[in-house]
Write a protein that holds these residues in place. Sequence first.
Motif, PDB file in Angstrom:
ATOM      1  N   UNK A 103     -25.038   7.606 -26.898  1.00  0.00           N
ATOM      2  CA  UNK A 103     -24.735   8.965 -26.060  1.00  0.00           C
ATOM      3  C   UNK A 103     -24.448   8.333 -24.650  1.00  0.00           C
ATOM      4  N   UNK A 104     -24.753   7.231 -24.153  1.00  0.00           N
ATOM      5  CA  UNK A 104     -24.631   6.710 -22.825  1.00  0.00           C
ATOM      6  C   UNK A 104     -23.301   5.695 -22.749  1.00  0.00           C
ATOM      7  N   UNK A 112     -21.533  17.256 -25.768  1.00  0.00           N
ATOM      8  CA  UNK A 112     -21.007  18.085 -24.462  1.00  0.00           C
ATOM      9  C   UNK A 112     -20.943  16.831 -23.534  1.00  0.00           C
ATOM     10  N   UNK A 113     -20.072  17.153 -22.763  1.00  0.00           N
ATOM     11  CA  UNK A 113     -19.729  16.096 -21.511  1.00  0.00           C
ATOM     12  C   UNK A 113     -20.866  15.661 -20.915  1.00  0.00           C
ATOM     13  N   UNK A 132     -29.602  24.350 -21.444  1.00  0.00           N
ATOM     14  CA  UNK A 132     -28.695  24.140 -22.603  1.00  0.00           C
ATOM     15  C   UNK A 132     -27.386  23.875 -22.300  1.00  0.00           C
ATOM     16  N   UNK A 133     -26.566  23.300 -23.202  1.00  0.00           N
ATOM     17  CA  UNK A 133     -24.932  23.168 -22.962  1.00  0.00           C
ATOM     18  C   UNK A 133     -25.087  21.547 -22.227  1.00  0.00           C
ATOM     19  N   UNK A 134     -26.090  20.671 -23.054  1.00  0.00           N
ATOM     20  CA  UNK A 134     -25.892  19.390 -22.366  1.00  0.00           C
ATOM     21  C   UNK A 134     -26.106  18.612 -23.488  1.00  0.00           C
ATOM     22  N   UNK A 312     -27.863  14.172 -35.519  1.00  0.00           N
ATOM     23  CA  UNK A 312     -26.982  15.112 -36.338  1.00  0.00           C
ATOM     24  C   UNK A 312     -26.090  15.916 -35.240  1.00  0.00           C
ATOM     25  N   UNK A 313     -26.457  15.837 -34.042  1.00  0.00           N
ATOM     26  CA  UNK A 313     -25.363  16.674 -33.258  1.00  0.00           C
ATOM     27  C   UNK A 313     -24.260  15.782 -33.160  1.00  0.00           C
TER      28      UNK A 313
END
Length: 367
Positions: A103-104, A112-113, A132-134, A312-313
């Motif tokens: 992720x990093x 999501x960005x 949410x949205x992160x 999974x995401x």
Amino acid sequence: MRETVIDPRFANRERQPGLDLLRALAIILVVIYHAGIFGFTLPHRLHRFGWIGVDLFFVLSGYLIGGQLLAPLARKQPMNLPRFFSRRALRIMPAYFVILAVYFCLPSLREFPEISPLWKFLISIQNINLRGGTAFSHAWSLAIEDQFYLALPLLLIFINGWNRAAFIIPLAVFIGGLALRGTFAYLNPGEAGVSFSGFQKFIYYPTWTRLDPLVFGVVLAALEKFRPSLWNRLMNFATWLWLPGLAAIAYGLALGENDLTIATCVWQFPLIAVGMATLLVCAVSPRLPFRRVEIPGAAFFASIAYSVYLSHKLIIHAIIQFCSAHNIALTSVSALLLVEICIYGAGLILFLSIERPFLQLRRRIAH
């Protein structure tokens, strides 16, 4: 059993088919839910109910981890905390840090960005002030479990020998959760009840408002270890519990089908937690077939559940990119099959390459 068994945790002990079934069900629900909200929707939006898989994970964790910690106390022996924490670390950290590095270090792979600061993930408080949205937001539940692994042993040391604590503390947590959720819901009004952003930030993600399923799981473990006669009566009564348990879950979900009201915020989580705890009782009761009958595939999904949950995401995002490039509708059967196969395939790869070797190491050095 042979050392080559796929899950080293069960190399020298038998699996419990009922618990495998619940863990498999939990990860399947969560995957369906997240795939659905990213566009891989099911008919009638049935995926929207899948978030309760996390609450099922919490009940299982409360029961299993609570049982591990309470077993020596029931035998009048001290807890071996170095062993407990080393086993937990070898169980959860390797795969977690691999996905965290992805992720990093590879931000283009994120769903999501934007993402929470790294330091929050490193000390497992990424669920605090989360919205949410992160990216990697689903790690909120892992933070709660990590906090639970740290807090429960310390709490048990403090209350060991205080007989009334077994009743007072769970009741205090339950009532406190009702009060906190009600207060935060009242303080975050929205156009049709409670503000959704306020609900996410102050009610859905924080530890102190989501303790019901963990506490119920620990209570079941305490009954099993300290009140065997009461536990046996509960096991015998299990045949009458599965229907009320499902009804509690259904009613909790029905509360969320309307506007986000204060009543929904207060009662939905404990209703679902009670239902999940009831299903756990049914899963381990000898009076029902779940304890004895192995459902094909359940043990496999249960074994890779953690790796699937972590990754999974990332896979959902990758499949969205693939479908977009090849003009494949996300709601098509081919897209739905592709995303599910890839999610569990990636989870299996992560399990075999990272999680399983460290579980084998755990068997050798922290058994």
